[in-house]
Design a protein around this motif. Structure first.
Motif, PDB file in Angstrom:
ATOM      1  N   TYR A  37       0.838  -1.209   0.000  1.00  0.00           N
ATOM      2  CA  TYR A  37       0.000   0.000   0.000  1.00  0.00           C
ATOM      3  C   TYR A  37       0.871   1.256   0.000  1.00  0.00           C
ATOM      4  O   TYR A  37       0.647   2.177  -0.785  1.00  0.00           O
ATOM      5  N   ARG A  38       1.860   1.285   0.865  1.00  0.00           N
ATOM      6  CA  ARG A  38       2.746   2.452   0.938  1.00  0.00           C
ATOM      7  C   ARG A  38       3.512   2.641  -0.366  1.00  0.00           C
ATOM      8  O   ARG A  38       3.672   3.770  -0.834  1.00  0.00           O
ATOM      9  N   LYS A  39       3.974   1.533  -0.948  1.00  0.00           N
ATOM     10  CA  LYS A  39       4.712   1.618  -2.216  1.00  0.00           C
ATOM     11  C   LYS A  39       3.777   2.060  -3.345  1.00  0.00           C
ATOM     12  O   LYS A  39       4.114   2.959  -4.123  1.00  0.00           O
ATOM     13  N   ASP A  40       2.601   1.418  -3.447  1.00  0.00           N
ATOM     14  CA  ASP A  40       1.648   1.747  -4.515  1.00  0.00           C
ATOM     15  C   ASP A  40       1.260   3.220  -4.490  1.00  0.00           C
ATOM     16  O   ASP A  40       1.116   3.853  -5.534  1.00  0.00           O
ATOM     17  N   THR A  41       1.049   3.745  -3.292  1.00  0.00           N
ATOM     18  CA  THR A  41       0.557   5.132  -3.160  1.00  0.00           C
ATOM     19  C   THR A  41       1.693   6.134  -2.972  1.00  0.00           C
ATOM     20  O   THR A  41       1.421   7.336  -2.898  1.00  0.00           O
ATOM     21  N   ASN A  42       2.932   5.630  -2.881  1.00  0.00           N
ATOM     22  CA  ASN A  42       4.077   6.494  -2.589  1.00  0.00           C
ATOM     23  C   ASN A  42       3.780   7.331  -1.344  1.00  0.00           C
ATOM     24  O   ASN A  42       3.916   8.543  -1.344  1.00  0.00           O
TER      25      ASN A  42
ATOM     26  N   ASN B 190       0.933   9.569  -4.529  1.00  0.00           N
ATOM     27  CA  ASN B 190       0.354   9.160  -5.799  1.00  0.00           C
ATOM     28  C   ASN B 190      -1.171   9.227  -5.627  1.00  0.00           C
ATOM     29  O   ASN B 190      -1.802   8.297  -5.137  1.00  0.00           O
ATOM     30  N   ILE B 191      -1.736  10.338  -6.018  1.00  0.00           N
ATOM     31  CA  ILE B 191      -3.154  10.632  -5.772  1.00  0.00           C
ATOM     32  C   ILE B 191      -4.067   9.595  -6.421  1.00  0.00           C
ATOM     33  O   ILE B 191      -5.059   9.171  -5.816  1.00  0.00           O
ATOM     34  N   ASP B 192      -3.748   9.169  -7.653  1.00  0.00           N
ATOM     35  CA  ASP B 192      -4.603   8.195  -8.340  1.00  0.00           C
ATOM     36  C   ASP B 192      -4.657   6.871  -7.580  1.00  0.00           C
ATOM     37  O   ASP B 192      -5.736   6.319  -7.370  1.00  0.00           O
ATOM     38  N   GLU B 193      -3.502   6.364  -7.188  1.00  0.00           N
ATOM     39  CA  GLU B 193      -3.467   5.100  -6.452  1.00  0.00           C
ATOM     40  C   GLU B 193      -4.110   5.245  -5.066  1.00  0.00           C
ATOM     41  O   GLU B 193      -4.830   4.359  -4.618  1.00  0.00           O
ATOM     42  N   GLN B 194      -3.841   6.365  -4.397  1.00  0.00           N
ATOM     43  CA  GLN B 194      -4.436   6.593  -3.086  1.00  0.00           C
ATOM     44  C   GLN B 194      -5.958   6.625  -3.198  1.00  0.00           C
ATOM     45  O   GLN B 194      -6.662   6.069  -2.359  1.00  0.00           O
ATOM     46  N   SER B 195      -6.459   7.243  -4.265  1.00  0.00           N
ATOM     47  CA  SER B 195      -7.912   7.316  -4.472  1.00  0.00           C
ATOM     48  C   SER B 195      -8.524   5.934  -4.648  1.00  0.00           C
ATOM     49  O   SER B 195      -9.620   5.668  -4.150  1.00  0.00           O
ATOM     50  N   LYS B 196      -7.812   5.042  -5.346  1.00  0.00           N
ATOM     51  CA  LYS B 196      -8.309   3.672  -5.528  1.00  0.00           C
ATOM     52  C   LYS B 196      -8.430   2.966  -4.180  1.00  0.00           C
ATOM     53  O   LYS B 196      -9.438   2.318  -3.902  1.00  0.00           O
ATOM     54  N   TYR B 197      -7.408   3.097  -3.367  1.00  0.00           N
ATOM     55  CA  TYR B 197      -7.457   2.493  -2.032  1.00  0.00           C
ATOM     56  C   TYR B 197      -8.550   3.135  -1.182  1.00  0.00           C
ATOM     57  O   TYR B 197      -9.255   2.446  -0.445  1.00  0.00           O
ATOM     58  N   ASN B 198      -8.685   4.454  -1.267  1.00  0.00           N
ATOM     59  CA  ASN B 198      -9.697   5.148  -0.462  1.00  0.00           C
ATOM     60  C   ASN B 198     -11.100   4.630  -0.754  1.00  0.00           C
ATOM     61  O   ASN B 198     -11.925   4.523   0.155  1.00  0.00           O
ATOM     62  N   LEU B 199     -11.369   4.301  -2.019  1.00  0.00           N
ATOM     63  CA  LEU B 199     -12.678   3.744  -2.373  1.00  0.00           C
ATOM     64  C   LEU B 199     -12.887   2.380  -1.711  1.00  0.00           C
ATOM     65  O   LEU B 199     -13.989   2.077  -1.246  1.00  0.00           O
ATOM     66  N   ILE B 200     -11.842   1.588  -1.663  1.00  0.00           N
ATOM     67  CA  ILE B 200     -11.936   0.284  -1.002  1.00  0.00           C
ATOM     68  C   ILE B 200     -12.185   0.484   0.490  1.00  0.00           C
ATOM     69  O   ILE B 200     -13.051  -0.163   1.086  1.00  0.00           O
ATOM     70  N   PHE B 201     -11.420   1.391   1.112  1.00  0.00           N
ATOM     71  CA  PHE B 201     -11.552   1.621   2.540  1.00  0.00           C
ATOM     72  C   PHE B 201     -12.907   2.216   2.913  1.00  0.00           C
ATOM     73  O   PHE B 201     -13.438   1.930   3.977  1.00  0.00           O
ATOM     74  N   LYS B 202     -13.475   2.980   2.010  1.00  0.00           N
ATOM     75  CA  LYS B 202     -14.783   3.597   2.272  1.00  0.00           C
ATOM     76  C   LYS B 202     -15.849   2.525   2.514  1.00  0.00           C
ATOM     77  O   LYS B 202     -16.776   2.722   3.309  1.00  0.00           O
TER      78      LYS B 202
END
Length: 177
Positions: free
Chosen positions: A152-157, A161-173
């Motif tokens: 997760y840390r690597k994917d989102t830097n 990395n806003i795009d990757e962080q947004s993908k994870y945020n949708l999952i966490f939501k």
């Protein structure tokens, strides 16, 4: 005002920068660091099988904990970084949910022999032995979380990395629904 030594993950609680109480580590390049662990509780019961007293593990519960006194942040207190750290906390909850049923099923209706010379000793040893058995499985879960958090840390830097962080945020939501 009492300090929270441990924060359990709940749907309604979101981390705040004030939850990060440890001194930052100058030897680490990260701007923040969250210490997140699993805690478990359980009960045991006994049964007589073929004339022998056996114990069963019941009611295993698993909790995700954030440790404020071990978690830290440097001076960059951005909302994006805080959201990223919340993601680490949420990821631990997600890993718990995805694996908890398997953890429970490992012990469900299993009979385990106990040791001891009397009823009191058998109860004590059953509690001790069952705790060790569950701890081994929870440690495996902790390692799985640690691996996924590293990804997760690597994917989102680390949230940059806003795009990757947004993908994870949708999952966490989905955890809060």
């Amino acid at each position: 005002m009492s300090e929270n030594l441990i924060l359990d993950w709940t749907k309604g609680y979101f981390l705040k920068w004030s939850d990060f109480k440890a001194e930052s580590n100058p030897a680490v390049y990260e701007d923040s660091h969250s210490v997140i662990k699993y805690r478990f509780t359980w009960t045991i019961s006994s049964d007589i099988v073929d004339g022998k007293i056996m114990f069963l593990i019941d009611n295993v519960s698993l909790f995700v904990e954030f440790h404020p006194l071990l978690s830290w942040v440097r001076s960059e207190l951005t909302e994006e970084l805080l959201l990223h750290e919340q993601g680490c906390f949420d990821l631990a909850e997600l890993v718990k949910r995805e694996n908890f049923k398997n953890l429970q099923e490992q012990f469900h209706l299993q009979h385990y022999s106990t040791r001891g010379n009397n009823e009191e000793q058998r109860k004590q040893f059953a509690k001790e032995d069952s705790g060790k058995m569950i701890a081994i499985e929870v440690e495996k879960l902790q390692k799985l979380y640690d691996e996924q958090c590293k990804k997760y840390r690597k994917d989102t830097n680390f949230g940059q990395n806003i795009d990757e962080q947004s993908k994870y945020n949708l999952i966490f939501k989905q955890l809060r629904v």
